[in-house]
Write a protein that holds these residues in place. Structure first.
Motif, PDB file in Angstrom:
ATOM      1  N   ALA A   1       8.622 -24.092  79.311  1.00  0.00           N
ATOM      2  CA  ALA A   1       8.820 -25.399  78.496  1.00  0.00           C
ATOM      3  C   ALA A   1       7.576 -26.363  78.832  1.00  0.00           C
TER       4      ALA A   1
ATOM      5  N   ARG B   1      24.063 -19.979  83.727  1.00  0.00           N
ATOM      6  CA  ARG B   1      24.627 -19.756  82.330  1.00  0.00           C
ATOM      7  C   ARG B   1      24.421 -18.584  81.882  1.00  0.00           C
TER       8      ARG B   1
ATOM      9  N   LYS C   1       7.501 -22.255  64.777  1.00  0.00           N
ATOM     10  CA  LYS C   1       8.940 -21.861  64.402  1.00  0.00           C
ATOM     11  C   LYS C   1       9.315 -20.586  64.878  1.00  0.00           C
TER      12      LYS C   1
ATOM     13  N   LEU D   1       8.118 -18.693  67.264  1.00  0.00           N
ATOM     14  CA  LEU D   1       8.380 -18.640  68.614  1.00  0.00           C
ATOM     15  C   LEU D   1       9.666 -19.353  69.177  1.00  0.00           C
ATOM     16  N   GLY D   2      10.071 -20.261  68.546  1.00  0.00           N
ATOM     17  CA  GLY D   2      11.263 -20.959  68.926  1.00  0.00           C
ATOM     18  C   GLY D   2      12.282 -20.050  68.432  1.00  0.00           C
TER      19      GLY D   2
ATOM     20  N   CYS E   1      12.755 -17.632  71.237  1.00  0.00           N
ATOM     21  CA  CYS E   1      13.651 -17.939  72.498  1.00  0.00           C
ATOM     22  C   CYS E   1      15.115 -18.204  72.195  1.00  0.00           C
ATOM     23  N   GLY E   2      15.363 -18.548  70.835  1.00  0.00           N
ATOM     24  CA  GLY E   2      16.850 -18.900  70.562  1.00  0.00           C
ATOM     25  C   GLY E   2      17.537 -17.664  70.447  1.00  0.00           C
TER      26      GLY E   2
ATOM     27  N   HIS F   1      19.025 -17.050  73.765  1.00  0.00           N
ATOM     28  CA  HIS F   1      19.945 -18.424  74.177  1.00  0.00           C
ATOM     29  C   HIS F   1      21.472 -18.398  73.017  1.00  0.00           C
ATOM     30  N   LYS F   2      21.125 -18.222  72.123  1.00  0.00           N
ATOM     31  CA  LYS F   2      22.304 -17.991  71.021  1.00  0.00           C
ATOM     32  C   LYS F   2      23.502 -17.057  71.629  1.00  0.00           C
ATOM     33  N   GLU F   3      22.823 -15.857  72.019  1.00  0.00           N
ATOM     34  CA  GLU F   3      23.896 -14.802  72.184  1.00  0.00           C
ATOM     35  C   GLU F   3      24.159 -14.649  73.807  1.00  0.00           C
TER      36      GLU F   3
ATOM     37  N   ARG G   1      23.582 -17.016  76.449  1.00  0.00           N
ATOM     38  CA  ARG G   1      23.532 -18.181  77.380  1.00  0.00           C
ATOM     39  C   ARG G   1      24.785 -18.997  77.019  1.00  0.00           C
TER      40      ARG G   1
ATOM     41  N   PRO H   1      27.319 -21.921  76.656  1.00  0.00           N
ATOM     42  CA  PRO H   1      27.229 -23.274  75.979  1.00  0.00           C
ATOM     43  C   PRO H   1      27.556 -24.156  77.238  1.00  0.00           C
ATOM     44  N   GLU H   2      26.611 -25.390  77.222  1.00  0.00           N
ATOM     45  CA  GLU H   2      26.654 -26.367  77.897  1.00  0.00           C
ATOM     46  C   GLU H   2      28.181 -27.198  77.830  1.00  0.00           C
TER      47      GLU H   2
END
Lengths: 293, 156
Positions: B44, B97, B139, B141-142, B145-146, B149-151, B153, B155-156
């Motif tokens: 980050a 998470r 875009k 790189l994001g 990362c995603g 995180h999508k699969e 992690r 969700p908060e």
């Protein structure tokens, strides 16, 4: 005895009038007559409307997202809905639909056999689509692959299992007026189309009343609990991100802290990332123009 | 009987110690989870430099951008095994998470990690070329990362 007979007759008349007033509405094919389909624009509408995000097979990526076989579950306080097959298979999907069938589904929430769809299909947003958008969308969707997987039934208990009651829901909550009113710049007008119509952002980001209708005014886009039971959908009214930060989030998925979008929002970002920078800026402008006065 | 008594006592003590150890593993965050979070924080921090240029909050500087992107490449090549020890997911550790699916689909996780490494290297190249290539690389790189995180992690 006579009063009872009269009462029952009156009740039947009231029910009949109620059913007639709330009957599933449709338009004739004349509405779309003379419109020429533009597949390329249809693809834009398809992406901005997030059709694949719900109708693809759970977890599909890249090209597989265009196989709209359905099957994903959407839990809610009214029961669990399952996305149907909307691929071009004529039996299992919507391969035999004309453009007017798609219009009636998206604008009126009415199926080709004349019954009400549940508003889990966000027709309260898609009602704002123009006839041209739907004609183009239909032409594009007809180029997508067919898949013969049968649709799974919803798991919605009584009384919500009675689809006729949805006519009442539509009477109360289905409205083709835009939420953001007044003199809007061209950018805000485009932002409103992307947010309120195609992107159907309110489906998650706006709280609902007891009957599942969206709250409006100051509460529009003010965040809501996740019906799947985990966490909440963020409040966009008090979001303290700059327009540039919102645009970046919709393009790369990075938050201002360089965390990345997760859950269903990651799918939304995948869609918005395929739109133009101007479109992402228009969405950011809409968000920055909240709250609704 | 006299022989049995110390044995029973010993077993009971062992059970108590084991019980305490299990309780402790639930209460305290394992170092592996802290290490993962530290790695994410370093990502980050370096993305922050690139993001400031992408969003026009900082003038484009090829050296600074390349240095930040280079750090991201290095972070994406850390040997990850011990940091992702089994039993350190969200199902076992309060502060995590990381979904248990990670350990059930390790092949997929590794292929996503390799895709991230590729996107980071593409960013390093783009960062030296100019602002527009950098913006385009951001875009991808994001998205890399995603993908995890999508699969994987919670969700908060």
């Amino acid at each position: 005895m006579r009063w009872l007979v009269n009462f029952i007759l009156l009740a039947l008349v009231v029910v009949a009038i109620g059913l007639w007033v709330t009957r599933p509405k449709t338009d004739d094919a004349d509405l779309l007559a003379g419109l020429t389909a533009d597949e390329a624009h249809g693809e834009e509408v398809f992406i901005a409307s997030g059709c694949a995000s719900c109708h693809m097979v759970e977890g599909a990526t890249d090209e597989a997202k265009l196989v709209l076989a359905g099957g994903q579950s959407f839990p809610s306080q009214f029961g669990t809905f399952r996305a149907p097959n909307i691929s071009t298979d004529a039996e299992a999907g919507i391969g035999d639909w004309e453009a007017i069938d798609l219009w009636n589904a998206l604008h009126h929430g009415t199926s080709p056999d004349g019954s009400h769809y549940y508003p889990v299909l966000p027709y309260s947003a898609y009602i704002h689509l123009e006839p041209q958008d739907v004609v183009d969308l239909h032409a594009y969707m007809m180029t997508l692959p067919a898949d013969a997987t049968p649709s799974e039934p919803h798991d919605v208990p009584f009384p919500f299992s009675i689809r006729a009651s949805l006519g009442g829901w539509k009477l109360l909550f289905l409205d083709d007026d835009w939420v953001m009113q007044g003199e809007l710049s061209p950018e805000l007008t485009r932002g409103r189309e992307l947010v309120e119509a195609m992107g159907h952002c309110a489906e998650c980001h706006t709280p609902r009343n007891l009957l599942g209708g969206h709250k409006t005014g100051a509460e529009w886009m003010s965040g809501a609990p996740n019906p799947a039971g985990r966490g909440t959908f963020p409040d966009l009214v008090t979001l303290d991100w700059s327009a540039g930060e919102i645009e970046e989030y919709l393009n790369s998925g990075f938050t201002p802290e360089f965390d990345s979008a997760g859950g269903h929002m990651a799918l939304v970002v995948e869609n918005f990332a395929q739109l133009t920078a101007e479109d992402r800026a228009a969405v950011a402008a809409y968000v920055k123009a909240l709250p609704i006065q | 009987m006299t022989m049995m008594k110390p044995l029973a006592l010993g077993l009971a003590t062992a059970a108590l110690v084991a019980g305490a150890a299990i309780a402790e593993s639930h209460a305290e965050t394992p170092p592996a989870v802290g290490a993962r979070k530290a790695q994410m924080q370093l990502y980050a921090f370096n993305l922050g430099t690139l993001g400031a240029m992408v969003q026009g909050n900082m003038d484009y500087d090829a050296d600074a951008a390349t240095a930040a992107a280079g750090n991201i490449v290095k972070l994406s090549t850390l040997a990850a095994g011990p940091m992702w020890a089994p039993g350190t997911g969200a199902d076992a550790v309060e502060a995590s998470r990381a979904l248990p699916a990670i350990w059930e689909n390790m092949d997929d996780v590794i292929s996503k990690a390799m895709a991230l490494n590729e996107a980071a290297m593409a960013m390093e190249t783009a960062a030296a070329e100019g602002l527009e290539p950098l913006q385009a690389a951001m875009k991808d790189l994001g998205a890399a990362c995603g993908a995890c995180h999508k699969e994987y992690r919670e969700p908060e």
